[in-house]
Scaffold this active site. Sequence first.
Site, PDB file in Angstrom:
ATOM      1  N   HIS A 198       3.849  -2.426   3.169  1.00  0.00           N
ATOM      2  CA  HIS A 198       3.915  -1.038   2.688  1.00  0.00           C
ATOM      3  C   HIS A 198       5.253  -0.757   2.014  1.00  0.00           C
ATOM      4  O   HIS A 198       6.305  -1.145   2.536  1.00  0.00           O
ATOM      5  CB  HIS A 198       3.714  -0.060   3.853  1.00  0.00           C
ATOM      6  CG  HIS A 198       2.356  -0.157   4.485  1.00  0.00           C
ATOM      7  ND1 HIS A 198       2.039  -1.150   5.389  1.00  0.00           N
ATOM      8  CD2 HIS A 198       1.229   0.605   4.321  1.00  0.00           C
ATOM      9  CE1 HIS A 198       0.774  -0.997   5.769  1.00  0.00           C
ATOM     10  NE2 HIS A 198       0.265   0.062   5.131  1.00  0.00           N
ATOM     11  N   ASP A 238       0.814  -1.206   0.000  1.00  0.00           N
ATOM     12  CA  ASP A 238       0.000   0.000   0.000  1.00  0.00           C
ATOM     13  C   ASP A 238       0.855   1.267   0.000  1.00  0.00           C
ATOM     14  O   ASP A 238       2.020   1.254   0.420  1.00  0.00           O
ATOM     15  CB  ASP A 238      -0.884   0.035   1.245  1.00  0.00           C
ATOM     16  CG  ASP A 238      -2.055  -0.931   1.162  1.00  0.00           C
ATOM     17  OD1 ASP A 238      -2.122  -1.702   0.193  1.00  0.00           O
ATOM     18  OD2 ASP A 238      -2.887  -0.918   2.084  1.00  0.00           O
TER      19      ASP A 238
END
Length: 487
Positions: free
Chosen positions: A189, A45
């Site tokens: 991430h 993300d």
Amino acid sequence: MEIILWIGFYFLTFYAFLPALVSRLFGFRVFMKGVSDTDIALTFDDGPDPEYTPKLLDLLKKHGAKATFFVVGENAERHPELISRIHAEGHILGIHNYLHHSNWLMRPSTVQKHIRTTSEAIKRITGTRAMYYRPPWGILNVFDFRNIGYLQIVLWSSLFNDWKKRVGAEKLYKRMRKKLKPGQVFLLHDCGTTLGADREAPANTIAALARILDDGRELGYRFVGIDDLIAVTERAKKNRKVSGDIRMQEETGKPRDGAEGDVRASIGWLKKAVVAGWMLYEKAFHVVFRLRPVGSGHFFNYRIRKYTGAKLDLRDGETLRPGDLIMEIHFENQMLFDLGMKAKTTLQIGIRIIREMQNALPDMAKELSTAPNGDRVKALFGISMIHRGAESLGFDTVELPKGLFAWTTKQYLKFLMRVIHPAGKDRVRGKDDTMHPRMLVMHREMLLSWADESSPRKRKREKERKAVAHGEPNANASTEEPLGTLV
């Protein structure tokens, strides 16, 4: 102030809380975990990031692993070369809003704009439209299920707090290693610039992931894009269903569709999810508004509060004015749901509700002598969909003034109707134009008469109760859809 609290409670429940609960706990309209013997989905993300995304892509290429990148539209426009590389190397691109803002804090139209703008940026760079969406922090609002349209919402089965630098590569590796199993959807991430994240944290993620990729290869696992894991999962579920149908037919001699049972009593997983959320909502409501039970508490609860509506002229020349104390009645949701599941028709539900209201009115009257400020209560009060037959019990029925409160109340009661009614969805669609909330108001003296054994109303009540007990509707009540749901 009271109305503002009600509206706020409704808003948080239906716009934010229930969608998040249903999606996270029950997987409604979202993909969270796969079914596979070998495949694991790595998802990243918040990128792309000019420092860490290239290093991550190098690592994935070295191990022949595929992943899914849920990109922030603003970052995608800043670094189109990274979007091009992600696409060219066979990874999947998904949408993570244009800015990393929560869907709870944006209007539905704003969420749509974020998604559309990011989708257009991805298509402009790669020539391909994104098919997957992950809302920031995994937070959905009630309109996302309908407004996102063709996009598949993807959440996750495991996350590791890898956006914090203090976790460290070693601890992060250990956390990931415990979850290294087929079907998992890892949330990681490749960017540390969003709110609450540490700028250098992705370095730990890449270091830990290098070891995980080695472990996965030794265990015979594959790291695939989310599209592959979804496809494998759908095939596995289809095969299981076919196998289950064959096994049932072999064991019983009947196909699955021929199984007998009480269709009304067996509800699907979606309805179970909604009911679970509804019960949690009720518990929170009881705490926030300090509801007290009526009698055994099996059917009704109440609270005493100030009346805040317009002046109401009631029967016998009585008047209810703003500031007067009222006893506000609420149904017990669990009993209401059980009643709806057992009843065969709307008429049965209506008769049972009338009977329970008759039985409870003496207890409600008695509560006035024990409840705090009960001696000052001016009237019994409830809000209901059109409740035919309430007048015969001594209630005045008054439509809610048009406005935001009336609209939110109607939406809530329609939701309850869908949950408890044997054909709730069809009932709401077919009778929507007749389903308007009304205030049910009984003046104090009328309520006290239900506790007076010498009152003529007592004798009338006994006659009505016997009729209802034998399955006869109240002579003064319409038999057409008498169901009314008190909030």
